[in-house]
Design a protein around this motif. Structure first.
Motif, mmCIF file in Angstrom:
data_model
loop_
_atom_site.group_PDB
_atom_site.id
_atom_site.type_symbol
_atom_site.label_atom_id
_atom_site.label_comp_id
_atom_site.label_asym_id
_atom_site.label_seq_id
_atom_site.Cartn_x
_atom_site.Cartn_y
_atom_site.Cartn_z
ATOM 1 N N SER A 154 0.308 4.995 1.349
ATOM 2 C CA SER A 154 1.445 3.800 0.864
ATOM 3 C C SER A 154 1.303 2.539 1.043
ATOM 4 O O SER A 154 0.184 2.134 1.683
ATOM 5 N N GLY A 171 0.661 0.484 -1.247
ATOM 6 C CA GLY A 171 -0.413 -0.028 -2.765
ATOM 7 C C GLY A 171 -1.608 -0.281 -1.995
ATOM 8 O O GLY A 171 -2.073 0.332 -1.352
ATOM 9 N N PHE A 189 1.078 5.356 -3.260
ATOM 10 C CA PHE A 189 2.492 4.944 -3.508
ATOM 11 C C PHE A 189 2.497 3.187 -3.031
ATOM 12 O O PHE A 189 2.005 2.869 -2.226
ATOM 13 N N GLY A 190 3.438 2.506 -3.891
ATOM 14 C CA GLY A 190 3.400 1.313 -4.004
ATOM 15 C C GLY A 190 2.778 0.354 -4.875
ATOM 16 O O GLY A 190 2.582 0.940 -5.795
ATOM 17 N N ARG A 191 2.845 -0.781 -5.053
ATOM 18 C CA ARG A 191 2.426 -1.845 -6.122
ATOM 19 C C ARG A 191 0.966 -1.946 -6.085
ATOM 20 O O ARG A 191 0.298 -1.824 -5.086
ATOM 21 N N TYR A 194 -2.257 5.459 -8.945
ATOM 22 C CA TYR A 194 -1.253 4.691 -8.534
ATOM 23 C C TYR A 194 -0.166 5.365 -8.970
ATOM 24 O O TYR A 194 0.149 5.786 -10.046
ATOM 25 N N GLN A 238 6.208 2.446 -7.201
ATOM 26 C CA GLN A 238 7.418 2.498 -6.498
ATOM 27 C C GLN A 238 8.367 2.990 -6.916
ATOM 28 O O GLN A 238 8.756 2.966 -8.218
ATOM 29 N N ASN A 293 12.199 5.903 -6.525
ATOM 30 C CA ASN A 293 13.139 6.161 -5.948
ATOM 31 C C ASN A 293 12.896 7.043 -4.812
ATOM 32 O O ASN A 293 12.024 7.680 -5.013
ATOM 33 N N LYS A 294 13.890 7.266 -4.000
ATOM 34 C CA LYS A 294 13.535 8.190 -2.768
ATOM 35 C C LYS A 294 13.426 9.742 -3.128
ATOM 36 O O LYS A 294 12.462 10.448 -2.830
ATOM 37 N N TYR A 349 9.861 10.050 -4.987
ATOM 38 C CA TYR A 349 8.853 10.079 -4.017
ATOM 39 C C TYR A 349 9.096 11.149 -3.197
ATOM 40 O O TYR A 349 7.918 11.645 -3.065
#
Length: 187
Positions: A83, A85, A114-116, A132, A135, A137-138, A141
């Motif tokens: 996580s 990015g 996970f991430g930008r 990639y 981002q 939502n929970k 994810y």
């Protein structure tokens, strides 16, 4: 409440141009605080090394986490998640390089990032093993994590690391570097 050390992070994230200003602001904030509550014992120890003059003002309370394991989903044993990015402080580039070496030896693993994808940092998509996820939502994810076999937190510095609880909730195996504050909740 302290959940980071800008004095360290600006250097790791190659933002040395702002280091002096950031350190001055951080030092001023600590000087005016009656107490500095860190989000983990590890973070408190690191912060007290950086700012020994404020060590007596420091204490810690582990970040709150919700450990609510989800139903178990069969894992893809060749998937690894990271996580944050491509931020330098996360060291995800080293995870990608290691997995690429495994793949060169015939293992066929994937790294889900996970991430930008930050434009000022190395683009990890240049590694064939990397994908990639952005981002999410929970719920999205967690649905993705449900299938992940191993979650790696290789950060240079992670004051706590809520992603550790996310990985535990999704039944992922976890590999942590030595500067991860959340390690204390796993003892």
């Amino acid at each position: 409440i302290s959940h980071g050390c800008l004095k360290i992070e600006t250097v790791i994230n190659s933002r040395a141009d702002t280091k002096e200003r950031v350190e001055k602001d951080e030092r001023t904030a600590f000087a005016t605080a009656k107490v500095i509550v860190c989000v983990s014992e590890k973070h408190m120890l690191i912060l007290s090394e950086q700012y020994p003059e404020f060590a007596k003002k420091m204490t810690f309370v582990n970040n709150g986490v919700d450990i609510s394991p989800r139903r178990y989903v069969e894992k893809n044993m060749r998937t690894i998640a990271v996580s944050g990015g491509n931020r330098n402080i996360k060291n995800n580039v080293y995870v990608c390089k290691a997995v690429q070496l495994l793949n060169d030896a015939g293992y066929h693993c994937k790294v889900k990032i996970f991430g930008r994808n930050y434009p000022e940092c190395e683009d990890l998509s240049k590694y064939p093993c990397a994908e990639y996820m952005g981002q999410l939502n929970k719920e999205e994810y967690y649905e993705r994590l449900d299938e992940i076999a191993l979650f790696v937190v290789a950060s240079e510095l992670e004051s706590f690391g809520l992603v550790v609880a996310d990985a535990l909730n999704c039944h992922c195996s976890i590999l942590l570097s030595h500067n991860i504050g959340a390690a204390s909740i796993m003892q």
